[in-house]
Write an enzyme that holds these catalytic residues in place. Sequence first.
Site, mmCIF file in Angstrom:
data_model
loop_
_atom_site.group_PDB
_atom_site.id
_atom_site.type_symbol
_atom_site.label_atom_id
_atom_site.label_comp_id
_atom_site.label_asym_id
_atom_site.label_seq_id
_atom_site.Cartn_x
_atom_site.Cartn_y
_atom_site.Cartn_z
ATOM 1 N N GLY A 198 92.822 68.435 58.502
ATOM 2 C CA GLY A 198 91.696 68.380 59.701
ATOM 3 C C GLY A 198 92.372 67.946 61.053
ATOM 4 O O GLY A 198 93.331 67.161 61.205
ATOM 5 N N CYS A 255 80.232 76.012 49.907
ATOM 6 C CA CYS A 255 80.758 74.819 49.353
ATOM 7 C C CYS A 255 79.877 73.897 49.657
ATOM 8 O O CYS A 255 79.286 73.719 50.751
ATOM 9 C CB CYS A 255 82.119 74.330 49.516
ATOM 10 N N ASN A 269 86.144 61.372 52.734
ATOM 11 C CA ASN A 269 86.597 62.929 52.561
ATOM 12 C C ASN A 269 85.485 63.355 51.538
ATOM 13 O O ASN A 269 85.608 63.066 50.408
ATOM 14 C CB ASN A 269 87.964 63.314 51.987
ATOM 15 N N GLY A 270 84.567 64.231 51.982
ATOM 16 C CA GLY A 270 83.453 64.572 51.081
ATOM 17 C C GLY A 270 82.130 64.911 51.506
ATOM 18 O O GLY A 270 82.096 65.099 52.988
ATOM 19 N N CYS A 302 88.241 70.522 42.601
ATOM 20 C CA CYS A 302 88.077 71.754 43.478
ATOM 21 C C CYS A 302 89.126 72.620 43.229
ATOM 22 O O CYS A 302 90.323 72.275 43.699
ATOM 23 C CB CYS A 302 88.032 71.123 44.850
ATOM 24 N N TYR A 304 93.893 77.264 48.513
ATOM 25 C CA TYR A 304 94.140 77.444 50.054
ATOM 26 C C TYR A 304 94.442 76.033 50.638
ATOM 27 O O TYR A 304 95.205 75.937 51.564
ATOM 28 C CB TYR A 304 92.931 78.344 50.656
ATOM 29 N N CYS A 342 85.682 72.720 39.578
ATOM 30 C CA CYS A 342 84.568 73.248 40.029
ATOM 31 C C CYS A 342 85.067 74.753 40.879
ATOM 32 O O CYS A 342 85.905 74.444 41.672
ATOM 33 C CB CYS A 342 84.360 72.262 41.386
ATOM 34 N N CYS A 377 82.051 78.058 44.267
ATOM 35 C CA CYS A 377 82.379 79.221 45.441
ATOM 36 C C CYS A 377 82.492 80.600 45.039
ATOM 37 O O CYS A 377 82.237 81.640 45.715
ATOM 38 C CB CYS A 377 83.180 78.636 46.451
ATOM 39 N N CYS A 417 88.692 66.759 55.034
ATOM 40 C CA CYS A 417 89.185 65.729 55.853
ATOM 41 C C CYS A 417 90.610 65.192 55.009
ATOM 42 O O CYS A 417 90.551 65.656 53.887
ATOM 43 C CB CYS A 417 88.205 64.702 56.143
#
Lengths: 462, 462, 462, 462
Positions: A28, A384, A102-103, A238, A244, A436, A439, A2
């Site tokens: 989004g 994720c 967002n999260g 992240c 990306y 992090c 993934c 988001c």
Amino acid sequence: MCGVFGIRNHPEAANLTYLGLHALQHRGQESAGVVSNEEGILHGVRRMGQVRKIFTRELLAQLPGSLSVGHVRYATSGGSLVRNIQPLWAQAQSGTVAIAHNGNFVNEDVLRARLEADGAIFSSMSDTEVVLQLMARSKATGIVEQLKDALSHVSGAYSMVLTTEDKLIAVRDPNGFRPLVLGKLKSPDNCWVVASETCAFDLIEAERVRDIEPGEILVIDNNGMTSHRLAKGVRRFCVFEHVYFARPDSVLDGLSVYDSRIAMGARLAQEHPVQADAVVPVPDSGVVAAMGYARQSGIPFEMGLIRNHYVGRTFIEPMDSIRHFGVKLKLNAVPGLMKGKRVVVVDDSIVRGTTSQKIVRLIRAAGATQVHIRIPSPPVSGPCHYGIDTPTRGELVAAKQSVASVKEAIEADSLGYLSVDGLREAVKARPDYAYCDACFTGNYPIPIDENRVSRKLRLVEV
Amino acid sequence: MCGVFGIRNHPEAANLTYLGLHALQHRGQESAGVVSNEEGILHGVRRMGQVRKIFTRELLAQLPGSLSVGHVRYATSGGSLVRNIQPLWAQAQSGTVAIAHNGNFVNEDVLRARLEADGAIFSSMSDTEVVLQLMARSKATGIVEQLKDALSHVSGAYSMVLTTEDKLIAVRDPNGFRPLVLGKLKSPDNCWVVASETCAFDLIEAERVRDIEPGEILVIDNNGMTSHRLAKGVRRFCVFEHVYFARPDSVLDGLSVYDSRIAMGARLAQEHPVQADAVVPVPDSGVVAAMGYARQSGIPFEMGLIRNHYVGRTFIEPMDSIRHFGVKLKLNAVPGLMKGKRVVVVDDSIVRGTTSQKIVRLIRAAGATQVHIRIPSPPVSGPCHYGIDTPTRGELVAAKQSVASVKEAIEADSLGYLSVDGLREAVKARPDYAYCDACFTGNYPIPIDENRVSRKLRLVEV
Amino acid sequence: MCGVFGIRNHPEAANLTYLGLHALQHRGQESAGVVSNEEGILHGVRRMGQVRKIFTRELLAQLPGSLSVGHVRYATSGGSLVRNIQPLWAQAQSGTVAIAHNGNFVNEDVLRARLEADGAIFSSMSDTEVVLQLMARSKATGIVEQLKDALSHVSGAYSMVLTTEDKLIAVRDPNGFRPLVLGKLKSPDNCWVVASETCAFDLIEAERVRDIEPGEILVIDNNGMTSHRLAKGVRRFCVFEHVYFARPDSVLDGLSVYDSRIAMGARLAQEHPVQADAVVPVPDSGVVAAMGYARQSGIPFEMGLIRNHYVGRTFIEPMDSIRHFGVKLKLNAVPGLMKGKRVVVVDDSIVRGTTSQKIVRLIRAAGATQVHIRIPSPPVSGPCHYGIDTPTRGELVAAKQSVASVKEAIEADSLGYLSVDGLREAVKARPDYAYCDACFTGNYPIPIDENRVSRKLRLVEV
Amino acid sequence: MCGVFGIRNHPEAANLTYLGLHALQHRGQESAGVVSNEEGILHGVRRMGQVRKIFTRELLAQLPGSLSVGHVRYATSGGSLVRNIQPLWAQAQSGTVAIAHNGNFVNEDVLRARLEADGAIFSSMSDTEVVLQLMARSKATGIVEQLKDALSHVSGAYSMVLTTEDKLIAVRDPNGFRPLVLGKLKSPDNCWVVASETCAFDLIEAERVRDIEPGEILVIDNNGMTSHRLAKGVRRFCVFEHVYFARPDSVLDGLSVYDSRIAMGARLAQEHPVQADAVVPVPDSGVVAAMGYARQSGIPFEMGLIRNHYVGRTFIEPMDSIRHFGVKLKLNAVPGLMKGKRVVVVDDSIVRGTTSQKIVRLIRAAGATQVHIRIPSPPVSGPCHYGIDTPTRGELVAAKQSVASVKEAIEADSLGYLSVDGLREAVKARPDYAYCDACFTGNYPIPIDENRVSRKLRLVEV
């Protein structure tokens, strides 16, 4: 997945939020919302669709006040979509509150169960509703302490922007998984803005001041700006935002996304060199990394695939006989350009592998003698749990198959992924910075019980 | 500025026309139409808007038959818009006819006056209505001879696709101003397609066979394919299609647009070299020429401007105070990338100069020490009368000012245009090939009386 | 089955036309259009749907000028609907013309064939297009003479309102089949209006002046009002307008529709008396005649059936299992009211008989011991060729079956129709007045070849 | 001013709810909603607009399950409209619940404040949200006991239909202010329905079984039907439902609305006789009472005013100069009918007086020599606090002025209201039956503090 935005002290707060959401639209496209605050009364527009489709001059004119928060939301795979449009809002003992979030909370189920047992009612699947309920039940004094109290129960990833009756509040979880930046307009005075990415500042000519720190609660009201602390965590930004998700013209925690993608492409060329005649990106997301690969390798960069920007998510493949056109609806090879050539194709990632296979075939049909796929990130091997809507583990081709086997499946002459170490080097803007990369590596900063069955909302808005 | 498409002998003719129009969408976003032919009965959908918005599975299901023609139309500056949506159709003595038309007749006024004097009634501004009326009045035998007769009265630029009761007909004016290509599907047998650009073939997996020749009338019916000739003209293909209008993945009269743009950029670097640190395109149209410039000059190519594809033509700038954001809504500079650098910016053209000035300022604000504008085509000094909707002479900055004066106006450190000779060299795929470059040179292949007052349609559909 | 309206010399001509069309909405709900005339330039809005849905303040603001014509059109059973929306317009040698037309030409096919042979092209099924073509081809001098010339070729029923560049013209065919009335506003000066029915005058506070005479061409321009004559015919006003089509608050050729329906009901009571306890109308169209029946017979009038006005033509009967509810969606019986009673039901007509059967059952289910159906008009035994969209002869239950057999089919205890003589008496306001009653008697004033196959438009707008 | 509907044990529960809401549409045209229950998962469609506009076959197909509840809501004067669309739903500890509610709580403010103090959050103005919160917080065992517990805190008027995970529940407040009826379909077995009015049963061919009793909680689940009791109150059914709100084909607590209106008209004729030539109703609501007046007085009944049903609430009065047309957009006088006559006009009520004045003028303009206004109910002198959205006391002309003064204001020759005693006689179907007539008499069954300032929701959905 988001984007959030907030602004305080601007006579056209809702208009600037609208502009900011435009710049965050890539985070989004499913729904968008703006809530403005006029002396404690909240006015909101929340709809399905893209920002430019939803908001008209007439609607924006109905969003008065000098404080505003906004939200864009990504398409998720199901659920009660209409009900989840953000910002979420409520009226409680301490007044009105709206939150753009967002999260993802990893203990949302436990919290919901506990709140329901205590008499709470829910009408959305949103994590935000949990925060609102926790705040309303808090025994703490003052809305900031109530928020702090509420978040002390919460575990997971969140970057949030709130408007209370008189405050703009920005919060980031102790790991700082998702981005959140503070900016400032030159005029009027004390006009502060908060956004997921700096590209939203550029559009409204705001200057980036600094990132909201992991674990920080930043409160902006008539008394100025004060910073509060949640329990301290370990910084785990992240890395997929660099790979990306973020726009190349954004700066994340001080590091330019453009630069990190150039570096990923260059490292990829070092790790997986190949004799070839052209480096071709899959547009738009593969372009910058492909430039990095081309520079490092000395192989000419060519825009050999053209993307049709008029084909949207609503594209209808009208009949069965033409459904197989698939990727051709979005991508076309430049005729002649790749004929007789050995082509390196740079794509941002391989998820299921089906699209990659179609691209390989498209390039071979354009006359390429060899097709080498290069991915400027490691294989995605796990989902994720901190806010990005990845496919399930079962759908991830790299979670099940070796690289050699994926290479066969997509019919490439060779396949090379950037290594985890290579990625870490590419994004190492600050020596001490920690990401992090769960993934790619499976190292989840907050433990997850993947077998837990998620509690579904049993209210389906049609 | 339109795109046309036609197909015969395919059970899903309308569906493939719909796909073809998707690939031609860049040639016109204002309106679109598909007419299908089921044993002489024509079924049509014509609407304002983009292809993907107009057509639903339900609408396409109402377009039966194995023959179909389609059209996309560019936004023009005014007039009775709704009435001009194409393909235009009529029922006349010789049966039903629908025409999709790209081009412009220079003697339309004279023809309309003559037809009205003879009892014709008009309800659109479209050139196509003139052709339909001329065909209906022709004393010639057979629909092809009637078309030939009708076109013998017409002067100007046209590439047209028609469906009569049983034929698919493709026509190109004797000068061949606008493109028109013939293609063929592998299956079913005898499935021929005609389109403005080859990129429409790639999407439906048709092969390019050849261009429709200037002055050719190609007729496809149950007896196969026959070619007829209009009065012979001098080949004058529009060079602006290469410069700007066509898609880079199209092949025009045998020459790849991508290649010609690389060559324009390279020649521009030879004609207007500069000491610089980065070559930055204005996306999307400037990208390929910028690559050519970068290669020739050895200056690094950087995607220093990021385009927001979510900002459409319907973007609302909600209030006066934020209207000046202008170009920032579409373009943003990558932060840090151009700081302290001398930047060469490659844009496809300069029309009024206002956008160029904003881009120069944007790049300087991003920290560039010098900004050099390079345009891979000559200054546009005159309007097009053969189908491209250019601004009037008065609006063209290059028609009124010297290059030096334009440079000052846009606040660039230097400004270089590709020369006419340079452009001719860049697009010289075939030694003998001849272009119309009237908008750059003033050499109009068909004489124009610019002082003639155009006869306006006095019917305004709201 | 259409309604037309025209006004000249009013600064808000389009607004008043919009109001007038509201009052005429019962004459056609499928589409509506308003064309305004601003110094010879025509501005038009023509759309599918009802007047109140189509027109917004914004649309009306785009219809400038002090002269305007409007049209509402009835749903017909098929064809190229979008193309037939009126007023139709064109630009011809003598300028711009728009026509709103109510009626039907019986020789349209012949005229189209002749015009096509002479080079005309058609893109609608509308009779109006034929008139426009004939006018454009006329050798007569002046637009009025051209219209006269055009209409001299035409045979059938028509009431038309035209705007030319400076005139408002009203025309009625020599038989005067369809109504057309002239009115006048008190202010501004010389503000004349023309409409299908006087109820349109009441709404805008215009006064009825007189009917447009059969065969009259009334021309209103800056020189005032002049009246011209077409070939003289025999007056044959459509009696069905009194029976069903016109609003009860309209005055047709001087006779109040309300009065004529009261008289029909009264005569029906004389012709078909019955011992009963209540007279119940099928609302809304049967109400006035039922009142006449009740008065004459002395049987109490009861509103025993309630109509649900919220059920529109777009009502969706969602699933097969509930489709049989049929007439109940529109009508409900007042509980208790008819219990144990002998009920006379007055409905305007019986077409297929299926609805009547459902009403009989509904009333029996409400407890009635006897149900007597009374129809205040004769059995409809033939189609209308002069502008009313009646079912085909095969669908008319009275064309195939005796009254006794219809009575059985609809399960009534008795059935009585008003006789042709009775109807003539009921509408005999003026001693010499003559009606067309062809649908009841088969006496067609203009001969019809029913076996002629209609020439269909082979252009289907989707 | 709402309508509610519920059904259990029907395979097409949502479809039948949709039909039932059609029949209840007169109780609220602003918004509508249907929630279906498929094994405890609730599926809902809730939208602004009328039933026939909202629901398509596609939407209804997305509402599975054999249990369903529905709601139509009246336009209220302001507030957060979108948020208040019903049925409201939530997920709580005891499962999912959806409630459709007709009525008004007089102690809602107190309850909200208490709930907020206890940590509840609100996002609507609806009384229903209070009930849901109270139920969720109840310590009682089982959903029925929780509902009982919740309602024990509530004071006011309510008729509600709920679906819990497996039950259909119908509740009526102890005074039974608003109607609520139980019915049954012939098939399938045990298919029970609940609705605000019996007219909803007629449409789906259900039989009325009995009224839900004041203070009753009726629970229908797999164990059959059980009836529970709230604290006993005094029966006070709203007499205004008979006067105006309910449909004439409904039966309220055993008394036919049609009969009661005939009786009101007849009593009115006895109380306020006048020498006149015609009794004319203001359609549609005045028709039945006017028939009663005509019968009793012997004066002929005439439908002298025709209503235009095509004029909806969305009618746009396009420009200032024509805004004064006012009531003429809806009503027109039948020409000639009232000329030279003394006319009695029967209208359901006089609120502000402005409409009545316009009607008097309209009838005088039609030639009436005298206009006598007769109202079949007493003057409305106070607002309703039990669910009907009456104007404020200040807007009620009868609250401020004497009957003589109102007569002057509306320019009538005489004015007569039905007396309170007369009204009581007219609706005295059962000897012991008691009504709430507070709006006429000021006798409010539940005390109201009119000076209390209502607590507004400070969330405005645009």
